[in-house]
Design an enzyme around this catalytic site. Sequence first.
Site, mmCIF file in Angstrom:
data_model
loop_
_atom_site.group_PDB
_atom_site.id
_atom_site.type_symbol
_atom_site.label_atom_id
_atom_site.label_comp_id
_atom_site.label_asym_id
_atom_site.label_seq_id
_atom_site.Cartn_x
_atom_site.Cartn_y
_atom_site.Cartn_z
ATOM 1 N N PRO A 69 0.814 -1.226 0.000
ATOM 2 C CA PRO A 69 0.000 0.000 0.000
ATOM 3 C C PRO A 69 0.847 1.276 0.000
ATOM 4 O O PRO A 69 0.437 2.292 -0.567
ATOM 5 C CB PRO A 69 -0.821 -0.118 1.281
ATOM 6 C CG PRO A 69 -0.913 -1.594 1.516
ATOM 7 C CD PRO A 69 0.414 -2.153 1.071
ATOM 8 N N TYR A 70 2.035 1.232 0.604
ATOM 9 C CA TYR A 70 2.889 2.421 0.583
ATOM 10 C C TYR A 70 3.184 2.820 -0.876
ATOM 11 O O TYR A 70 2.999 3.976 -1.271
ATOM 12 C CB TYR A 70 4.186 2.161 1.355
ATOM 13 C CG TYR A 70 5.214 3.246 1.156
ATOM 14 C CD1 TYR A 70 4.968 4.541 1.584
ATOM 15 C CD2 TYR A 70 6.426 2.968 0.505
ATOM 16 C CE1 TYR A 70 5.899 5.547 1.380
ATOM 17 C CE2 TYR A 70 7.357 3.969 0.304
ATOM 18 C CZ TYR A 70 7.096 5.257 0.737
ATOM 19 O OH TYR A 70 8.010 6.251 0.515
ATOM 20 N N GLY A 71 3.624 1.840 -1.666
ATOM 21 C CA GLY A 71 3.925 2.125 -3.074
ATOM 22 C C GLY A 71 2.697 2.608 -3.837
ATOM 23 O O GLY A 71 2.768 3.577 -4.595
ATOM 24 N N SER B 97 0.107 4.110 -2.538
ATOM 25 C CA SER B 97 -0.328 5.434 -2.047
ATOM 26 C C SER B 97 0.457 6.547 -2.743
ATOM 27 O O SER B 97 -0.062 7.639 -2.973
ATOM 28 C CB SER B 97 -0.171 5.524 -0.526
ATOM 29 O OG SER B 97 1.197 5.636 -0.137
#
Length: 344
Positions: A147-149, A151
């Site tokens: 999810p970091y990537g 986001s």
Amino acid sequence: MNVLVTGGAGYIGSHAALKLLEVGCDVTVVDDLSCGHIGAIDAIRKVGELHFAEMNFGDVGAIAELLNTRSIDVVMHFAALTYVGESVEQPIRYYQNNTSNAICLFEAMRQAGVKRIVFSSTAATYGIPAQENIPITEDCPQEPINPYGWSKLMVERVLKDQLIAAQSNAEDFAFAALRYFNVAGCDPQSRLGEHHQPETHLIPICLDAALGKLEAVTVFGNDYQTPDGTCIRDYVHIDDLVDAHITVMKSLSNGDGKFYNIGIGKGYSVKNIVDACKEVTSNDFKVHVGSRRSGDPPILQANAKRIQDDLGWTAKYTHIKEIIESAWKWRKANPDGYVQCNNK
Ligand code: UDP
């Protein structure tokens, strides 16, 4: 130039704010101190005059007012949640902060008529690149695995669409998204450092182990398809990263929508880093092998030729030991990080 730096009390944002002051910019920092440190702001203020606003960058009304009152020309947007593992566990928090709040920041810019932004993106947007795509160019398919990537990739898309809309309305707008590989090291003069809470990054963890603050370092997996079985990353010195931002910022002109990898083009395995940290610190520490950390791609190594060809940026720090040395210098002098740690 009047620059708004979001996340300017954090590791990367504080180094950027300091250097922007040194090159003669008028600098305004926005930080809600949820991850940043008031100690970093104090350290920057020893070098020059800084306007600091303690607020969240997603507060449209407050940010629009600040952009107006400070006559901001360009935004450097660093503020973000950045833990890959945590993003897997708390995706909504990551999308809320990194994506939704970024859109709020862009809306505030639109309301205040601010037309330039340099955005901190990430190599995590590339996911697990195919072997033939390593080292990674900017054209490599972007398929994040955490999810970091995602986001951050979604914000890249928003900026692209914002540019398309501006162009079709004949409005002035330009952005650059810098896809960082692994940022490491500290201000060469040791005025600022790296202090995360919790600390999850490999180099600071090894330095804490060297200081005896941690009993051991855990290597997250040694069964990857890499020469020594541990993950490979491309570590770029923070001073080089900040130079890249300033170079890109100065180059932005109407209609630009630029994407640049920021790395040194060399890969170091987790084992290489552990060994280099032992060598630089002249301290041995225990190392255990643990299980893989979720969301970790085996290899992330940059091809940063585009920014070199376009703007002449290259990394000055090309050896991992120099990078670790600068981090060690600050950490040794500040074993507890920023003294006036203001984490909430
Ligand atoms: N890593 C590790 N042990 C640690 C911290 C990190 O083995 O205590 C590994 C991690 O799995 C990754 C590399 O070191 O392969 C770099 O991780 P870091 O968190 O520093 O940066 P990231 O690559 O996640 O941005």
